[in-house]
Design a protein around this motif. Structure first.
Motif, PDB file in Angstrom:
ATOM      1  N   TYR A   1      14.758  16.839   2.682  1.00 30.79           N
ATOM      2  CA  TYR A   1      13.556  15.622   3.180  1.00 30.79           C
ATOM      3  C   TYR A   1      13.943  13.997   3.645  1.00 30.79           C
ATOM      4  O   TYR A   1      13.832  13.250   3.951  1.00 30.79           O
TER       5      TYR A   1
ATOM      6  N   ILE B   1       6.348  10.786   5.040  1.00 28.95           N
ATOM      7  CA  ILE B   1       7.595  11.204   4.357  1.00 28.95           C
ATOM      8  C   ILE B   1       9.193  10.906   4.269  1.00 28.95           C
ATOM      9  O   ILE B   1       8.987  10.555   2.312  1.00 28.95           O
TER      10      ILE B   1
ATOM     11  N   PHE C   1       9.743  12.439  -4.717  1.00 25.90           N
ATOM     12  CA  PHE C   1       9.306  13.883  -4.530  1.00 25.90           C
ATOM     13  C   PHE C   1       9.651  14.771  -5.744  1.00 25.90           C
ATOM     14  O   PHE C   1      10.725  14.173  -6.527  1.00 25.90           O
TER      15      PHE C   1
ATOM     16  N   ASP D   1      16.868  26.307  -2.095  1.00 25.57           N
ATOM     17  CA  ASP D   1      15.593  25.273  -2.492  1.00 25.57           C
ATOM     18  C   ASP D   1      14.860  24.754  -3.218  1.00 25.57           C
ATOM     19  O   ASP D   1      14.323  23.612  -2.412  1.00 25.57           O
TER      20      ASP D   1
ATOM     21  N   TRP E   1      14.523  19.552  -0.959  1.00 26.92           N
ATOM     22  CA  TRP E   1      13.383  18.583  -1.512  1.00 26.92           C
ATOM     23  C   TRP E   1      14.187  17.523  -1.896  1.00 26.92           C
ATOM     24  O   TRP E   1      13.821  15.729  -1.931  1.00 26.92           O
ATOM     25  N   LYS E   2      15.279  17.455  -2.095  1.00 31.37           N
ATOM     26  CA  LYS E   2      16.299  15.935  -2.629  1.00 31.37           C
ATOM     27  C   LYS E   2      17.530  15.607  -1.444  1.00 31.37           C
ATOM     28  O   LYS E   2      17.658  14.500  -1.351  1.00 31.37           O
TER      29      LYS E   2
ATOM     30  N   GLU F   1      10.594  17.724  -8.553  1.00 26.81           N
ATOM     31  CA  GLU F   1      11.794  19.326  -8.273  1.00 26.81           C
ATOM     32  C   GLU F   1      10.557  19.701  -8.261  1.00 26.81           C
ATOM     33  O   GLU F   1       9.265  20.525  -8.518  1.00 26.81           O
ATOM     34  N   LEU F   2      10.533  21.437  -7.717  1.00 21.22           N
ATOM     35  CA  LEU F   2       9.753  22.005  -7.094  1.00 21.22           C
ATOM     36  C   LEU F   2      10.224  22.606  -8.240  1.00 21.22           C
ATOM     37  O   LEU F   2       8.419  23.398  -8.579  1.00 21.22           O
TER      38      LEU F   2
ATOM     39  N   ALA G   1       9.514   9.872   0.112  1.00 17.75           N
ATOM     40  CA  ALA G   1      10.561  11.438   0.144  1.00 17.75           C
ATOM     41  C   ALA G   1      11.577  10.632  -0.956  1.00 17.75           C
ATOM     42  O   ALA G   1      12.180  12.362  -2.134  1.00 17.75           O
TER      43      ALA G   1
END
Length: 236
Positions: free
Chosen positions: A188, A199, A206, A180, A184-185, A208-209, A203
């Motif tokens: 995306y 995006i 972005f 998960d 995002w790395k 980190e979550l 991107a």
């Protein structure tokens, strides 16, 4: 029960707590150990009995059911957060941020409990003390009673829901959590720019979550709005 060599009846299980020594505090501490290591699904009164070397029926004398125990665990999270939050200063915004940060930290120290805690009012002493401290900050900011109630609700919801969301992420199995976070790395970055131009543009930047600054930024946005609302009162 078994009989000893002297013929006296004894407990077959060694280390069982003496009658009358079990308390809500001991049960809550044991519940955190079980939940932290095995998950909330495994947190049963039978599991607590094994953890405490006590009969499960003894736990029912202190908690009627698992939901009542969960509320006590939530209040214990507030207690832990309060214990680590510095005393109030002359800066209401700083104090409000400290309450938020230490609440978030407590949720992440016990993510499997924290993940279930956002929407449940504990209705116990430490939650009351936490709410009292937040209202003190909001009154010092300059909000009237009506706005203090509204902005407390928004502030508390942001802090608790974001903390629960981060706790949910932390409580995932390591391989699931890593996938998960990595999305995002990786995912995306490979989206076609002609279909997702906005995006594609951002991107590579972005965050980190699970970046802790995400939470701080969300809380700061609420604090900034509280400050702006207080300024509106002063102007009027």
């Amino acid at each position: 029960m078994t009989k000893s060599s002297t013929g006296k009846t004894t407990n077959a299980r060694r280390g069982r707590l003496p009658r009358g020594t079990l308390s809500q505090e001991l049960i809550v501490k044991a519940a955190f150990r079980v939940a932290d290591s095995s998950g909330m699904d495994r947190l049963t009164f039978q599991a607590l009995g094994r953890e405490l070397s006590a009969h499960p029926t003894a736990i029912y004398r202190h908690f009627r059911n698992k939901d009542e125990l969960l509320l006590a665990l939530i209040d214990a999270l507030h207690e832990e957060a309060l214990a680590n939050t510095p005393p109030p200063t002359g800066d209401w915004a700083h104090d409000l941020m400290q309450i938020a940060i230490h609440t978030h930290d407590a949720f992440l120290r016990h993510p499997r409990v924290g993940a279930l805690s956002a929407a449940r009012p504990a209705r116990r002493e430490n939650e009351f003390l936490t709410v009292e401290r937040k209202f003190d900050c909001l009154r010092r900011a300059g909000l009237n009673d009506t706005d203090a109630v509204r902005y407390h609700r928004v502030f508390a919801d942001v802090v608790l829901s974001y903390s629960a969301m981060d706790a949910s992420l932390a409580s995932l199995a390591p391989e699931v959590r890593e996938a998960d976070v990595r999305a995002w790395k990786t995912d995306y970055l490979t989206l076609p720019a002609d279909r997702y131009p906005n995006i594609a543009r951002v991107a590579p930047q972005f965050v980190e979550l699970d970046d802790p600054q995400n939470f701080v930024t969300a809380v700061q946005a609420i604090i900034d709005r509280i400050r702006a609302r207080a300024e509106e009162h002063r102007r009027s």
